[in-house]
Design a protein around this motif. Structure first.
Motif, mmCIF file in Angstrom:
data_model
loop_
_atom_site.group_PDB
_atom_site.id
_atom_site.type_symbol
_atom_site.label_atom_id
_atom_site.label_comp_id
_atom_site.label_asym_id
_atom_site.label_seq_id
_atom_site.Cartn_x
_atom_site.Cartn_y
_atom_site.Cartn_z
ATOM 1 N N UNK A 1 0.862 -1.173 0.000
ATOM 2 C CA UNK A 1 0.000 0.000 0.000
ATOM 3 C C UNK A 1 0.905 1.231 0.000
ATOM 4 N N UNK A 2 0.686 2.111 -0.974
ATOM 5 C CA UNK A 2 1.536 3.292 -1.129
ATOM 6 C C UNK A 2 0.660 4.524 -1.317
ATOM 7 N N UNK A 3 1.029 5.607 -0.630
ATOM 8 C CA UNK A 3 0.241 6.834 -0.665
ATOM 9 C C UNK A 3 1.014 7.940 -1.355
ATOM 10 N N UNK A 4 0.371 8.511 -2.370
ATOM 11 C CA UNK A 4 0.799 9.770 -2.974
ATOM 12 C C UNK A 4 -0.370 10.715 -2.733
ATOM 13 N N UNK A 5 -0.384 11.327 -1.566
ATOM 14 C CA UNK A 5 -1.535 12.061 -1.034
ATOM 15 C C UNK A 5 -2.193 12.955 -2.090
ATOM 16 N N UNK A 6 -3.521 12.774 -2.346
ATOM 17 C CA UNK A 6 -4.514 11.993 -1.600
ATOM 18 C C UNK A 6 -4.901 10.663 -2.267
ATOM 19 N N UNK A 7 -3.962 10.035 -2.954
ATOM 20 C CA UNK A 7 -4.282 8.797 -3.660
ATOM 21 C C UNK A 7 -3.519 7.631 -3.053
ATOM 22 N N UNK A 8 -4.167 6.476 -3.068
ATOM 23 C CA UNK A 8 -3.548 5.266 -2.528
ATOM 24 C C UNK A 8 -3.495 4.200 -3.606
ATOM 25 N N UNK A 9 -2.315 3.572 -3.726
ATOM 26 C CA UNK A 9 -2.116 2.469 -4.661
ATOM 27 C C UNK A 9 -1.994 1.181 -3.862
ATOM 28 N N UNK A 10 -2.768 0.175 -4.237
ATOM 29 C CA UNK A 10 -2.713 -1.122 -3.548
ATOM 30 C C UNK A 10 -2.487 -2.217 -4.598
ATOM 31 N N UNK A 11 -1.421 -2.987 -4.422
ATOM 32 C CA UNK A 11 -1.087 -4.074 -5.328
ATOM 33 C C UNK A 11 -0.592 -5.272 -4.525
ATOM 34 N N UNK A 12 -0.773 -6.492 -5.077
ATOM 35 C CA UNK A 12 -0.320 -7.718 -4.426
ATOM 36 C C UNK A 12 0.576 -8.504 -5.370
ATOM 37 N N UNK A 13 1.721 -8.926 -4.859
ATOM 38 C CA UNK A 13 2.689 -9.713 -5.622
ATOM 39 C C UNK A 13 2.661 -11.146 -5.075
ATOM 40 N N UNK A 14 2.537 -12.148 -5.978
ATOM 41 C CA UNK A 14 2.433 -13.550 -5.585
ATOM 42 C C UNK A 14 3.594 -14.323 -6.218
ATOM 43 N N UNK A 15 4.296 -15.131 -5.409
ATOM 44 C CA UNK A 15 5.450 -15.870 -5.915
ATOM 45 C C UNK A 15 5.798 -16.998 -4.949
ATOM 46 N N UNK A 16 6.609 -17.941 -5.432
ATOM 47 C CA UNK A 16 7.183 -18.974 -4.573
ATOM 48 C C UNK A 16 8.509 -18.474 -4.019
ATOM 49 N N UNK A 17 8.836 -18.906 -2.809
ATOM 50 C CA UNK A 17 10.092 -18.497 -2.194
ATOM 51 C C UNK A 17 11.277 -18.892 -3.057
ATOM 52 N N UNK A 18 11.217 -20.079 -3.656
ATOM 53 C CA UNK A 18 12.341 -20.561 -4.461
ATOM 54 C C UNK A 18 12.618 -19.664 -5.661
ATOM 55 N N UNK A 19 11.618 -18.882 -6.088
ATOM 56 C CA UNK A 19 11.786 -18.017 -7.251
ATOM 57 C C UNK A 19 12.610 -16.765 -6.938
ATOM 58 N N UNK A 20 12.758 -16.436 -5.653
ATOM 59 C CA UNK A 20 13.467 -15.198 -5.302
ATOM 60 C C UNK A 20 14.777 -15.473 -4.580
ATOM 61 N N UNK A 21 15.121 -16.755 -4.380
ATOM 62 C CA UNK A 21 16.350 -17.077 -3.651
ATOM 63 C C UNK A 21 17.561 -16.876 -4.565
ATOM 64 N N UNK A 22 18.457 -16.030 -4.128
ATOM 65 C CA UNK A 22 19.739 -15.799 -4.811
ATOM 66 C C UNK A 22 20.816 -15.768 -3.732
ATOM 67 N N UNK A 23 21.689 -16.778 -3.677
ATOM 68 C CA UNK A 23 22.711 -16.784 -2.624
ATOM 69 C C UNK A 23 23.685 -15.629 -2.768
ATOM 70 N N UNK A 24 24.309 -15.276 -1.650
ATOM 71 C CA UNK A 24 25.369 -14.275 -1.710
ATOM 72 C C UNK A 24 26.634 -14.916 -2.279
ATOM 73 N N UNK A 25 27.622 -14.101 -2.548
ATOM 74 C CA UNK A 25 28.862 -14.620 -3.141
ATOM 75 C C UNK A 25 29.530 -15.621 -2.208
#
Length: 337
Positions: free
Chosen positions: A188-212
């Motif tokens: 939820x993000x506000x740029x007064x007086x407007x609000x943007x609401x969005x939902x992101x759906x994903x599997x955990x395995x899709x965002x895993x990137x190990x460090x060096x």
């Protein structure tokens, strides 16, 4: 009179929109454009008459406003009627509600919010990329995407130099079980007086990137170089269960040619190397490369005079010469003579 009221309201909301919020509002109501009406409650535990203000100015009760007991009804909500509404008893402010309009336009959530995790542990990060919105909060789970009051919103973030906002979030997905459940992150993000609401759906395995990873050592084995690589300290344990695949990039000493290998055994005659890692089970994105690590040329003590030896080989050759002398002394039948 109605036209004048609209002009006055528009000027008030223009002033409000130009004022940046200092924190995400605790009480707010979101409406869609041209919604018929909305009722704003007065949070008062004591019965009795109250008055209402908009942006700290007394309301002009015309066609758009109607007070029912302590609550306020706003009709045909549009931009000029958006802002902060507060109810008062005398000089005491009892409560306030920010009336916002949900924006139907805007970029796709994948362009606004990026998420990544350095392991399968319970925490991950999401970064909000649109600097137009100064007030942003994130929530994990269906209770947040469905707008339930039980949602645990996270408003604390770390701001980067390019004005991106990074949030640290948590989940309760077991890293040892097969992943069948998706993560839902609602923004939820506000740029007064407007609000943007969005939902992101994903599997955990899709965002895993190990460090060096860490290049521990390199040892000569015949005509090859055996490189030992250690997973990053942030990677999930035990490493026998959460395995990593390493890729090595190396540069030949003679012609500067670069090659890559998934094997820990690489050519011996190279000048430098670096490594990166990924999860081989889900073919995650590769980690960042390590810094280049110089590979010392092997010291040939027997074929060099002391003046010809590189400085880094002197100590190695002295040690090797001492070992030969001790070995020879042990084999001698009369070591004392």
């Amino acid at each position: 009179m109605m036209v004048l009221s609209w002009i006055a309201a528009f000027l008030l909301i223009s002033i409000t929109a130009s004022q940046e919020l200092t924190h995400f509002p605790e009480h707010f109501v979101v409406v869609r454009r041209n919604e018929n009406s909305v009722t704003l409650p007065c949070d008062s535990a004591i019965a009795g008459p109250v008055t209402w203000k908009m942006n700290d100015e007394d309301l002009d009760f015309d066609y758009f406003y109607e007070q029912k007991d302590q609550n306020l009804s706003v009709k045909e909500v549009d931009t000029p009627l958006l802002g902060e509404y507060s109810c008062w008893r005398g000089e005491t402010k009892l409560s306030s509600t920010l009336l916002l309009q949900e924006t139907e336009e805007g970029e796709d959530i994948d362009a606004l919010l990026t998420c990544h995790a350095v392991s399968y542990d319970c925490s991950f990060n999401c970064t909000w990329t649109d600097s137009r919105y100064k007030m942003v909060r994130l929530g994990v789970g269906p209770e947040c995407s469905e707008g339930q009051t039980s949602c645990q919103w996270v408003s604390k973030y770390r701001q980067t130099e390019n004005e991106k906002l990074t949030f640290e979030l948590s989940h309760n997905i077991s890293p040892y079980a097969e992943e069948n459940t998706t993560l839902e992150v609602t923004a939820e993000a506000i740029d007064n007086p407007f609000l943007l609401r969005r939902t992101k759906v994903f599997y955990l395995r899709e965002i895993v990137v190990p460090e060096s990873p860490e290049i521990v050592s390199s040892q000569v084995v015949g005509q090859k170089l055996n490189v030992t690589i250690k997973p990053p300290s942030s990677w999930s344990t035990p490493h026998s269960f959460f395995s990593l695949e390493h890729e090595i990039e190396y540069v030949y000493r003679d012609d500067g040619r670069a090659e890559r290998s998934l094997s820990s055994l690489i050519p011996k005659k190279i000048s430098k190397l670096r490594a990166r890692s990924r999860d081989p089970l889900v073919f995650s994105s590769w980690s960042q490369w390590t810094h280049w690590k110089n590979v010392r040329k092997s010291c040939r003590c027997k074929k060099k005079t002391k003046s010809e030896l590189p400085s880094q080989c002197l100590e190695h050759c002295k040690k090797k010469k001492g070992q030969r002398r001790r070995k020879k002394a042990k084999k001698s039948p009369n070591p004392g003579k």
